[in-house]
Design an enzyme around this catalytic site. Sequence first.
Site, mmCIF file in Angstrom:
data_model
loop_
_atom_site.group_PDB
_atom_site.id
_atom_site.type_symbol
_atom_site.label_atom_id
_atom_site.label_comp_id
_atom_site.label_asym_id
_atom_site.label_seq_id
_atom_site.Cartn_x
_atom_site.Cartn_y
_atom_site.Cartn_z
ATOM 1 N N LEU A 105 0.889 -1.163 0.000
ATOM 2 C CA LEU A 105 0.000 0.000 0.000
ATOM 3 C C LEU A 105 0.923 1.207 0.000
ATOM 4 O O LEU A 105 1.874 1.260 0.798
ATOM 5 C CB LEU A 105 -0.887 0.019 1.248
ATOM 6 N N ASP A 106 0.674 2.174 -0.863
ATOM 7 C CA ASP A 106 1.610 3.291 -0.920
ATOM 8 C C ASP A 106 1.513 4.147 0.340
ATOM 9 O O ASP A 106 0.605 4.004 1.158
ATOM 10 C CB ASP A 106 1.467 4.097 -2.214
ATOM 11 N N LYS A 107 2.467 5.027 0.503
ATOM 12 C CA LYS A 107 2.612 5.794 1.749
ATOM 13 C C LYS A 107 1.367 6.589 2.113
ATOM 14 O O LYS A 107 0.986 6.650 3.292
ATOM 15 C CB LYS A 107 3.832 6.703 1.622
ATOM 16 N N SER A 109 -1.692 5.772 1.573
ATOM 17 C CA SER A 109 -2.852 4.889 1.722
ATOM 18 C C SER A 109 -2.803 4.165 3.064
ATOM 19 O O SER A 109 -1.758 4.067 3.707
ATOM 20 C CB SER A 109 -2.889 3.863 0.584
#
Length: 253
Positions: A105-107, A109
Amino acid sequence: MSYPEESKRLNKAISDSGYCSRRKADELIQSGSVTLNDKPVNLGDRVMPGDVIKIHGKPIGAPKSDVYIMLNKPVGITCTTDQRVKGNVVDFINYSERIFHVGRLDKPSEGLLLMTNDGDIVNKILRAGNLHEKEYIVRVDRPINQDFVQRMSRGIPILDTVTKPCQVERLSRFVFRIILVQGLNRQIRRMCEYLNYEVVSLKRVRIMNLTLGNLPLGQWRLLTSEEIQGLQSSLSDSDNTPYSASDLDQDFN
């Protein structure tokens, strides 16, 4: 053929002990260097708890148990095992054994992130061709209309491809649910941008049979035996060959 639930493949047991990689374990098995309870072995043999594995006549350490962790990742934590990166997820969890994240999950999110030491499930979950569902709740910057829902559902041209058809449901004026079977780099954000929407917040709430439930933000827990059994059952027919960049489900939303 069915095997006892507590058994594991011999090469995995050797790898889990920390002795060597699974590929090297296969080479040792084929060369006749490995015994199981002082008997010769073959590729594909399975190990039960309490069995004694010897390599070159010397017993190896007991294989570590598989660990499966559900984290409710907060915004600002980076999905990387590189502990030189400030705010990396490994230091955030601070688990006593070496574990790694399955997908990302990107930063910006938040939500459900699976962490494990079981390399078997990684390829099965991450290969987009295995069609395993991931569910997200997304808030955008302007009202959602039916055209948005329909176009998102049919597929959006991003990253030199068209996204696979997916399930999209409007939950409120600015919030929608989306269920993907792929996870291209920042897929949901790029899909929304194509339609001139900006993602305000993105939260993953489900991976296959695993649901975030009421796990507090920033907290983690071990999966229950029922969850592990359901996960393994769902993955039983999935391809676990190593993935390539072209078929990787990156979960990088």
